[in-house]
Design an enzyme around this catalytic site. Structure first.
Site, PDB file in Angstrom:
ATOM      1  N   HIS A  63       0.830  -1.214   0.000  1.00 49.38           N
ATOM      2  CA  HIS A  63       0.000   0.000   0.000  1.00 49.38           C
ATOM      3  C   HIS A  63       0.862   1.261   0.000  1.00 49.38           C
ATOM      4  O   HIS A  63       0.425   2.323   0.420  1.00 49.38           O
ATOM      5  CB  HIS A  63      -0.994   0.013   1.172  1.00 49.38           C
ATOM      6  CG  HIS A  63      -2.113  -0.969   0.994  1.00 49.38           C
ATOM      7  ND1 HIS A  63      -3.338  -0.640   0.478  1.00 49.38           N
ATOM      8  CD2 HIS A  63      -2.152  -2.306   1.225  1.00 49.38           C
ATOM      9  CE1 HIS A  63      -4.105  -1.722   0.426  1.00 49.38           C
ATOM     10  NE2 HIS A  63      -3.405  -2.750   0.867  1.00 49.38           N
ATOM     11  N   THR A  64       2.083   1.130  -0.454  1.00 50.14           N
ATOM     12  CA  THR A  64       2.943   2.301  -0.635  1.00 50.14           C
ATOM     13  C   THR A  64       2.893   2.788  -2.078  1.00 50.14           C
ATOM     14  O   THR A  64       3.213   3.947  -2.343  1.00 50.14           O
ATOM     15  CB  THR A  64       4.403   1.964  -0.272  1.00 50.14           C
ATOM     16  OG1 THR A  64       4.749   0.722  -0.902  1.00 50.14           O
ATOM     17  CG2 THR A  64       4.583   1.825   1.225  1.00 50.14           C
ATOM     18  N   ASP A  65       2.483   1.944  -3.007  1.00 51.10           N
ATOM     19  CA  ASP A  65       2.600   2.320  -4.436  1.00 51.10           C
ATOM     20  C   ASP A  65       1.721   3.511  -4.794  1.00 51.10           C
ATOM     21  O   ASP A  65       2.194   4.465  -5.401  1.00 51.10           O
ATOM     22  CB  ASP A  65       2.384   1.123  -5.382  1.00 51.10           C
ATOM     23  CG  ASP A  65       1.013   0.479  -5.324  1.00 51.10           C
ATOM     24  OD1 ASP A  65       0.247   0.744  -4.369  1.00 51.10           O
ATOM     25  OD2 ASP A  65       0.693  -0.305  -6.240  1.00 51.10           O
ATOM     26  N   LEU A 118      -1.255 -12.617  -6.015  1.00 53.21           N
ATOM     27  CA  LEU A 118      -0.070 -12.825  -6.864  1.00 53.21           C
ATOM     28  C   LEU A 118      -0.195 -12.081  -8.190  1.00 53.21           C
ATOM     29  O   LEU A 118       0.631 -12.230  -9.079  1.00 53.21           O
ATOM     30  CB  LEU A 118       0.135 -14.320  -7.118  1.00 53.21           C
ATOM     31  CG  LEU A 118       0.344 -15.148  -5.855  1.00 53.21           C
ATOM     32  CD1 LEU A 118       0.503 -16.624  -6.199  1.00 53.21           C
ATOM     33  CD2 LEU A 118       1.566 -14.675  -5.076  1.00 53.21           C
ATOM     34  N   SER A 119      -1.237 -11.265  -8.290  1.00 53.03           N
ATOM     35  CA  SER A 119      -1.447 -10.392  -9.446  1.00 53.03           C
ATOM     36  C   SER A 119      -1.606 -11.127 -10.771  1.00 53.03           C
ATOM     37  O   SER A 119      -0.879 -10.901 -11.739  1.00 53.03           O
ATOM     38  CB  SER A 119      -0.358  -9.329  -9.559  1.00 53.03           C
ATOM     39  OG  SER A 119      -0.917  -8.238 -10.256  1.00 53.03           O
ATOM     40  N   SER A 178      -3.942 -10.334 -12.474  1.00 52.31           N
ATOM     41  CA  SER A 178      -4.420  -9.234 -13.330  1.00 52.31           C
ATOM     42  C   SER A 178      -3.252  -8.595 -14.083  1.00 52.31           C
ATOM     43  O   SER A 178      -3.338  -8.364 -15.286  1.00 52.31           O
ATOM     44  CB  SER A 178      -5.205  -8.209 -12.514  1.00 52.31           C
ATOM     45  OG  SER A 178      -4.436  -7.680 -11.461  1.00 52.31           O
ATOM     46  N   ASP A 199       2.352  -3.792  -9.617  1.00 53.99           N
ATOM     47  CA  ASP A 199       2.198  -5.136 -10.171  1.00 53.99           C
ATOM     48  C   ASP A 199       2.685  -5.191 -11.616  1.00 53.99           C
ATOM     49  O   ASP A 199       3.393  -6.113 -12.024  1.00 53.99           O
ATOM     50  CB  ASP A 199       0.724  -5.565 -10.135  1.00 53.99           C
ATOM     51  CG  ASP A 199       0.170  -5.615  -8.729  1.00 53.99           C
ATOM     52  OD1 ASP A 199       0.956  -5.409  -7.777  1.00 53.99           O
ATOM     53  OD2 ASP A 199      -1.041  -5.844  -8.580  1.00 53.99           O
ATOM     54  N   TYR A 248     -10.322  -1.621   0.198  1.00 53.46           N
ATOM     55  CA  TYR A 248      -9.176  -1.071  -0.515  1.00 53.46           C
ATOM     56  C   TYR A 248      -9.386   0.413  -0.819  1.00 53.46           C
ATOM     57  O   TYR A 248      -8.519   1.251  -0.554  1.00 53.46           O
ATOM     58  CB  TYR A 248      -8.959  -1.866  -1.807  1.00 53.46           C
ATOM     59  CG  TYR A 248      -7.723  -1.508  -2.583  1.00 53.46           C
ATOM     60  CD1 TYR A 248      -6.511  -2.142  -2.336  1.00 53.46           C
ATOM     61  CD2 TYR A 248      -7.766  -0.535  -3.579  1.00 53.46           C
ATOM     62  CE1 TYR A 248      -5.382  -1.815  -3.056  1.00 53.46           C
ATOM     63  CE2 TYR A 248      -6.635  -0.211  -4.303  1.00 53.46           C
ATOM     64  CZ  TYR A 248      -5.444  -0.852  -4.045  1.00 53.46           C
ATOM     65  OH  TYR A 248      -4.331  -0.528  -4.762  1.00 53.46           O
TER      66      TYR A 248
HETATM   67  P1  ADP Z   1      -5.167 -10.823  -8.531  1.00 55.73           P
HETATM   68  O1  ADP Z   1      -4.675 -10.627  -7.134  1.00 55.73           O
HETATM   69  O2  ADP Z   1      -5.059 -12.243  -8.937  1.00 55.73           O
HETATM   70  O3  ADP Z   1      -4.540  -9.862  -9.495  1.00 55.73           O
HETATM   71  P2  ADP Z   1      -7.490  -9.319  -9.283  1.00 55.73           P
HETATM   72  O4  ADP Z   1      -8.867  -9.250  -8.709  1.00 55.73           O
HETATM   73  O5  ADP Z   1      -6.694  -8.088  -9.365  1.00 55.73           O
HETATM   74  O6  ADP Z   1      -6.723 -10.477  -8.484  1.00 55.73           O
HETATM   75  O7  ADP Z   1      -7.572  -9.903 -10.766  1.00 55.73           O
HETATM   76  C1  ADP Z   1      -8.220 -11.135 -10.996  1.00 55.73           C
HETATM   77  C2  ADP Z   1      -9.125 -11.007 -12.200  1.00 55.73           C
HETATM   78  O8  ADP Z   1      -8.317 -10.858 -13.394  1.00 55.73           O
HETATM   79  C3  ADP Z   1      -9.944 -12.241 -12.459  1.00 55.73           C
HETATM   80  O9  ADP Z   1     -11.130 -12.234 -11.688  1.00 55.73           O
HETATM   81  C4  ADP Z   1     -10.226 -12.115 -13.956  1.00 55.73           C
HETATM   82  O10 ADP Z   1     -11.273 -11.191 -14.179  1.00 55.73           O
HETATM   83  C5  ADP Z   1      -8.927 -11.525 -14.480  1.00 55.73           C
HETATM   84  N1  ADP Z   1      -8.015 -12.582 -14.926  1.00 55.73           N
HETATM   85  C6  ADP Z   1      -6.839 -12.942 -14.350  1.00 55.73           C
HETATM   86  N2  ADP Z   1      -6.261 -13.963 -15.026  1.00 55.73           N
HETATM   87  C7  ADP Z   1      -7.083 -14.265 -16.043  1.00 55.73           C
HETATM   88  C8  ADP Z   1      -7.051 -15.234 -17.089  1.00 55.73           C
HETATM   89  N3  ADP Z   1      -6.053 -16.115 -17.216  1.00 55.73           N
HETATM   90  N4  ADP Z   1      -8.075 -15.246 -17.948  1.00 55.73           N
HETATM   91  C9  ADP Z   1      -9.091 -14.369 -17.842  1.00 55.73           C
HETATM   92  N5  ADP Z   1      -9.181 -13.445 -16.890  1.00 55.73           N
HETATM   93  C10 ADP Z   1      -8.190 -13.381 -15.979  1.00 55.73           C
HETATM   94 MG    MG Z   2      -4.663  -7.768  -9.343  1.00 54.65          MG
END
Ligand code: ADP
Ligand code: MG
Length: 389
Positions: free
Chosen positions: A35-37, A133-134, A136, A180, A232
């Site tokens: 939470h520093t970013d 673990l991101s 996203s 991330d 958040y």
């Molecule tokens: P995280 O901590 O894993 O980044 P987030 O909530 O930020 O959690 O992101 C997760 C979301 O990203 C999933 O719910 C989905 O919508 C999307 N996502 C991540 N990986 C995939 C993938 N391989 N295919 C489709 N969507 C994905």
């Molecule tokens: Mg994420």
């Protein structure tokens, strides 16, 4: 079958042809700096050996179609319609597809190009979703790398990280920082990315885990967090309030010496949020210095202090994360802390190789004793960032 093969197989199922190539980007673990970013501060994440792969092929029209093993129903739109869909009409798209299509949209906005070739993208991943673990950043990085090369945009890695962030903030609507994406873009083997989130200056810091026989154990609590909802946004608001009260642009501009004055000027909750961020920035700097001067075995206390600060001051831990940290330490970890945005997700433990099994067992036993869902325990290795497979 590797995950890259899964992406290629999915591509063939979608199109009946082979992709022209596949690109991938890793998830990340944040060693310290939570939470520093978004407070313009410091973070020290590393890319991990779990990746999201995007297999890509060209189309003869100007449309983009995405599919994922995550949800095999393809989503297709005209490239020219992306500007109308994001951000206002994003609800018309399945949530997962906004990450991939949002990257395409952000690239088009950034470059102003309207002559880009249509593409099909098939996505497969072994990054656990929602575990801190991101996944996203991994999907954003894989798609951004694939499109940057295919469309010959020649954007550098820092710009691609910014594209990922724009997609996540504006196309998905999740108010996250840039850590991330930078970690996923810039990663190197057995090294972390020391990032100044204000200047975006990044320095690769050797971790030395391999030489010290250390492993990084991830204890995924299986408690799912969500960035789009929950605490958040409230934490971000508290940080902005704290900075405003102190008359600084961001909490990064405060040092530990300013905390006495902060305590007098703001309510107790806001103060504790501020104290977490200010001390966490200092812990990142201390961790970088310690890694350089004493090596990775000496950072254990900093990891533990970070966890305590998130638990007590920022209040983003949950009982499962506290239990994971305590169990890891009782089994002989060098240090441990929750990682990621909080309210669930994973804890990390820095562990001598010969203790990794004992740490996993201690966590599993402690979770069973507490009546929690069994954790998913695995090790991660600091690895290379995004690129063509
Ligand atoms: P995280 O901590 O894993 O980044 P987030 O909530 O930020 O959690 O992101 C997760 C979301 O990203 C999933 O719910 C989905 O919508 C999307 N996502 C991540 N990986 C995939 C993938 N391989 N295919 C489709 N969507 C994905
Ligand atoms: Mg994420």
């Amino acid at each position: 079958m590797t995950t890259a093969d899964d992406a290629r197989t999915l591509f063939r199922e979608l199109t009946g042809t082979d992709p022209v190539g596949s690109w991938s980007a890793p998830g990340r673990v944040n060693l310290i700096g939570e939470h520093t970013d978004y407070n313009d501060g410091f973070v020290l994440p590393f890319a991990i050996d779990h990746r999201t792969h995007a297999a890509l092929g060209l189309r003869d029209d100007a449309r983009i179609r995405v599919v994922s093993t995550f949800d095999p129903v393809p989503v297709e739109v005209a490239l020219g319609d992306l500007a109308a869909l994001f951000p206002d009409r994003r609800d018309e798209l399945p949530e997962w597809s906004r990450y991939a299509l949002g990257v395409a949209w952000a690239l088009i906005v950034r470059t102003g190009r309207n002559d880009l070739a249509g593409v099909d993208l098939a996505i497969a991943s072994d990054v656990p979703v929602g575990a801190g673990l991101s996944s996203s950043a991994a999907i954003e990085g894989a798609v951004a790398s694939a499109l940057n090369d295919t469309w010959q945009l020649e954007l550098d890695r820092v710009t691609l990280a910014q594209i990922g962030r724009t997609a996540e903030n504006e196309a998905v609507g999740a108010p996250t920082g840039i850590m991330d994406q930078m970690a996923s873009m810039l990663g190197r083997a057995d090294a972390a990315t020391f990032l100044d989130c204000r200047s975006l200056e990044a320095e690769i810091i050797d971790l030395g885990f391999a030489d010290a026989d250390l492993e990084l154990v991830v204890i995924d609590t299986q408690v799912k967090h969500s960035h789009a909802t929950g605490g958040y946004g409230e934490r971000r608001a508290a940080c902005e309030r704290g900075a405003q009260i102190m008359g600084v642009a961001a909490l990064r501009d405060l040092s530990v010496d300013d905390l006495d004055r902060a305590a007098e000027l703001m309510d107790e909750v806001t103060f504790r949020r501020v104290r977490h961020v200010v001390t966490e920035d200092q812990r990142v700097l201390d961790t970088v210095r310690t890694l350089r001067t004493e090596g990775p075995e000496a950072i254990g206390d900093l990891l533990l202090a970070s966890h305590a600060s998130m638990r007590d001051d920022f209040e983003i831990s949950v009982p499962e994360l506290d239990t994971a940290v305590e169990a890891a330490m009782s089994a002989g970890a060098v240090g441990a802390r929750m990682t990621g945005g909080g309210f669930g997700g994973a804890a990390i433990a820095l562990v001598h190789r010969d203790r990794a099994g004992a740490v996993a067992e201690a966590a599993t036993t402690a979770f069973a004793d507490a009546g929690f869902t069994a954790p998913h325990v695995f090790t991660v290795t600091p690895s290379a960032g995004a690129g063509r497979d």
